[in-house]
Design an enzyme around this catalytic site. Sequence first.
Site, short mmCIF file in Angstrom:
data_model
loop_
_atom_site.label_atom_id
_atom_site.label_comp_id
_atom_site.label_asym_id
_atom_site.label_seq_id
_atom_site.Cartn_x
_atom_site.Cartn_y
_atom_site.Cartn_z
N ALA A 85 0.88 -1.16 -0.12
CA ALA A 85 -0.06 -0.07 -0.25
C ALA A 85 0.89 1.29 -0.07
O ALA A 85 1.88 1.17 0.05
CB ALA A 85 -1.01 -0.01 1.16
N HIS A 86 0.23 2.49 0.00
CA HIS A 86 0.72 3.61 -0.14
C HIS A 86 1.64 3.96 1.05
O HIS A 86 1.42 3.68 2.13
CB HIS A 86 0.14 4.85 -0.32
CG HIS A 86 -0.92 5.17 0.38
ND1 HIS A 86 -2.06 5.87 0.29
CD2 HIS A 86 -1.42 4.29 1.72
CE1 HIS A 86 -2.87 5.88 1.21
NE2 HIS A 86 -2.80 5.03 1.92
N ASN A 87 2.95 4.58 0.83
CA ASN A 87 3.76 5.20 1.90
C ASN A 87 4.60 3.86 2.65
O ASN A 87 5.37 4.13 3.57
CB ASN A 87 3.28 6.13 2.67
CG ASN A 87 2.66 7.25 2.22
OD1 ASN A 87 1.91 7.03 1.18
ND2 ASN A 87 3.11 8.26 2.71
#
EC number: 2.3.1.191
Lengths: 352, 352, 352
Positions: free
Chosen positions: B239-241
Amino acid sequence: MQSIDVRLSDLAEKFGCELIGENICVAGVASLSSAAHSDLVFLNNEKFIDQLIHSKAKAVIAKSNEKLPLDRSYLICRDPVLLFALIADYFNPRPLSQASIHPTAVIASDAVIAPDVEVGPHVTIETGVILSSGVQIKAGCFIGANSVIGANSILMPRVVVYSDSMVGERCVIHSGCVIGSDGFGNAWARDHWVRIPQLGRAIIENDVEIGANTTIDRGALDDTVIGSGARLDNLIQIAHNVKIGSNTAIAACTGIAGSAEIGANCLIGGGALIAGHLKIADKVTILAGSAVPSSLSEAGVYASGVPVVPHGTWLKNMVHFRKLDELAKKVKHIEKMQVAQQTTQGESSDTN
Amino acid sequence: MQSIDVRLSDLAEKFGCELIGENICVAGVASLSSAAHSDLVFLNNEKFIDQLIHSKAKAVIAKSNEKLPLDRSYLICRDPVLLFALIADYFNPRPLSQASIHPTAVIASDAVIAPDVEVGPHVTIETGVILSSGVQIKAGCFIGANSVIGANSILMPRVVVYSDSMVGERCVIHSGCVIGSDGFGNAWARDHWVRIPQLGRAIIENDVEIGANTTIDRGALDDTVIGSGARLDNLIQIAHNVKIGSNTAIAACTGIAGSAEIGANCLIGGGALIAGHLKIADKVTILAGSAVPSSLSEAGVYASGVPVVPHGTWLKNMVHFRKLDELAKKVKHIEKMQVAQQTTQGESSDTN
Amino acid sequence: MQSIDVRLSDLAEKFGCELIGENICVAGVASLSSAAHSDLVFLNNEKFIDQLIHSKAKAVIAKSNEKLPLDRSYLICRDPVLLFALIADYFNPRPLSQASIHPTAVIASDAVIAPDVEVGPHVTIETGVILSSGVQIKAGCFIGANSVIGANSILMPRVVVYSDSMVGERCVIHSGCVIGSDGFGNAWARDHWVRIPQLGRAIIENDVEIGANTTIDRGALDDTVIGSGARLDNLIQIAHNVKIGSNTAIAACTGIAGSAEIGANCLIGGGALIAGHLKIADKVTILAGSAVPSSLSEAGVYASGVPVVPHGTWLKNMVHFRKLDELAKKVKHIEKMQVAQQTTQGESSDTN
């Protein structure tokens, strides 16, 4: 889908079932709720009788017509779902190859392509590939060097088949599948990973169907094999060297680790995790969400999925679950004390 | 794969191991069961000695030749799997760039493409993209605007790289991967979701390998980073980050939620679920099927996967599992009563 | 992304929030750590005040400016995340259709394509397809016969939409998604599987966003429906005939089995498994890694994910977990004995 009208008596004869009621014509199949007058429906469970009463369908597949509305016609058989599947397929057969090669397809000059093969737009077919009679390769597929696709198999749009793979006859592979990609083979070299070249093949035997975005890795040295008649749902991971037995059906989101051997006629529920280097016997059923860390040598039903409870309950349960060993020890201690007390008490009572 | 014949003494010298036995030639590597006379095999575990005896292979990589057949030649080393990987790679190196741009590729006029890059059929390369020396972009890939692919990296067929992504050098990304897609960012606005634009990048450092159909989201504001030398298997969600440390290996079907930071040299088993906004230390091993809801600050092995039992057993166990808190309370109550009884009994005995 | 300079007072007016501090200009949004002087940031939690102090950002979205640095300007609102999302979207709107058809796209002559539609390279659009105004079909997508894409929807590169599917307005579907593939329908015929033709549709209502490599099967007879405003993350499996209610958000790696009906405004965590033929009420939250085997008729939070513990602890716990029923029986037996003892002891005491 142009409709063809078929008499129930013709269906009864073709599929070996009994017609009860008027010999009307049907033009297709449908669900109880969406059926038109000309649709054939099926009833597999008495709890849907009410839906049948309100359905427009005039023709019904059922085990018997007992208790069922008299104003319908029935095809009576032992297994309504199976008969429905066969008749639905009769009305809606898979489309045949259009026997045409789209001009945008890029095909190696030495690929062997049967005359009646369909190759869609933007397909890439590399050197040495063999596409057998009746094969359909839909838009955007990639078939790597020296792979073979057996007669009448269908690859839906954007399937990738890596080099040296074998797909059998009458297979259907849905969009986004990747067949024959490198297995996850790495050797640790003090401070970095060294890849272990993946030199085996991915072999899909005859009559296999594979769902969307499922991945099947090639073998490391030997082959990964999906047995004939197997059914794989979407988003499944099959690692290198796995063997799946004939007619085994696997539901979506399941992962099977390297070198696992799954027997024939198994049913594996969705989201299952099966460890590597184990053997699962024929006719094993694994319920959804279960984890299989070691071999299962007996046919039967297995489970380990944990069902939801309200969050508050869960929080309280988890406190104890994390120290289940302590709880068990406590119980053991209590047992011992109880025995000791009984003895003492016995003695105490004796002294009275 | 044309075969090249190599003397064992040459391999021993090249890879720093000891030759015991006749200095024969080998032409490739294989498994014990599939090997031809000219293949080199490896033996990592004494339980396979029987297979070795029946193998056609004349040359064997092993830790020692003690107890092993006298009629074979041995390359002796500390880590047979690693030596096998290195020699297998020597016989089967990754193919080099064919240094050609397929005429069906659609390439923005301002893309910067090194002269020795290979671009396959039906590829799309958008504005501002940089493809460094030796890069291979196989059929049907998409490289979004301003993305950079480092030297000698290989994108297998139908990889998608969204705009502004960075892929390092010597990476291999397998088919169906999606790099840099929008993270799952939504803000609730009373009665509907408002998207949070995903403005960060996906950064894949050097020497990373990523399996088929894995998805790596771009960062929300900052970047998602896969550290150098990491190994990701198929169907993984990043997922993001998220930050993945160097050389961390992650098996298939694992999901890592937003902003998780995974250390270096971790091993994460298949089907693991790692929550967002946590930190996992270096050298953590997480076994397959485990769920990590919060940070792990110590290196070590962690687990929470629940193994299957026969369904009947499971049903009985689940009854109690759902009310584990009650069971624990019952045990606590019993303990108290026992202590009370002991006291009473003690008194009772005293009065005798 | 060219930057536009906007006064905070204009943002305050446009989005209905209060400006405190100097009316400076901002040119975009950023995270606290990456912000430049001209960026607007947000503060949702007091624990990040320290990061704010060290941030270069001069303009901050916050609930109040109490305890916050005096040298910044503030946009004060009830929900900083929502306001940030709205302003971020204002600075970074989704790109509009380029209103151009790429010459490499293969489009059926009878497809109905609005004049301002964008169709990218290597796209295939089959017979009877309708692409409404403002639609963007990016590189390599496939739209099957008779499917309809509603106004202003965006299909990112390499999305596959099978025939007869409906995608609503303003939807965003990310790369690798497969919409409308065959559901997993098979009937057992003594010694092999017979496919059950999948004749329903996949219907995606308005304002739905779907993450990368997610698969949504078409219905078996009726339709699969993703309700308006729903948010689906990456690598999710939606089986045939599933209904997802409006605005329900589902995190990555979740699998939902056939004919499940999920209510509106639900939140489903990552890696959840939801069984088929059940109903989940509106406003149900299911935490990550949970398994839902049967209907949930009450709104609320549910969980069943099992968190990791050190492997040694786990091994010890699992011994007892596998025979939890025995442990519970033991406790029951102890209880009985204790009551018996108490009685005896009471009698024994009485006799004193």
